[in-house]
Design a protein around this motif. Sequence first.
Motif: not given
Length: 257
Positions: A63-84
């Motif tokens: 869903a995030l990938g569709r909202v931002y029109s980016v790959s899931r890899t990029k989304v996962r990297a953003a989520l990792l930042m938030l988890s830190k």
Amino acid sequence: MPRASSKTPTTPAHPVTPAVPAPAEAGAPAADKNSSIESIANDIATAIVEKRLPPGTWLREEALGRVYSVSRTKVRAALLMLSKDKLIEMIPDKGAFVSQPTVEEAREVFAVRRILESEVVRLFIANARPRDYQVLEQHIKFERAALRQTTTMGTVREKLLGDFHVALAEATGNRTLAELVRELVARSSLIAMLYHSSNDPHCSSDEHAEFLRLCRKGDTEAAVTSMTEHLERIEASLELGTDKPDRQLDLVKALLA
């Protein structure tokens, strides 16, 4: 620092794929294939702090990938930042969820804030310039203007109140200290949402003004006491020990609210 929650959020049995509004829709984040990992992380963090994404919300990569029109890899990297920053939890084989702080963590966060922000007060009084006082006084004016506006959303008012603490920390010139305060204020927003804070925003703004008055007088110990009591009152407004709601939101609708 408080340790991450061990509680595993409940995953919906039949998740529904949300429909993505057109990029031109008012209020929508830019659907830009060049969106940076940092901008995606900041946008999600803002949605969390503004209480558009409650604790326990499942942050679906698709869903995030569709909202931002980016790959899931990029989304996962953003989520990792938030988890830190402890704003989300990455659960193996389940996904990413907005963090659900436990009662113990909630108490730890406010205990750390009292210690940390007491030092912030001391550094601020020792190093503050006239411009720093002007910035904080202007911030209090913004708070009070927002409180007078019946159309202003509660989340906006609460974010302004939290930002006062961040602005105070930034005025010390200690970047590391300011980053820690920013993280703790964001986590406090999650805690307030999860444990149904009854904090009166008018009272908080009045306390900010009284605190700043003490700082101007150079009464360091009185200012430290004022800040400590302010944080204790906010913690006391929480319904700690109550059952937490198990809410799942349509991710896209939440981000576009």
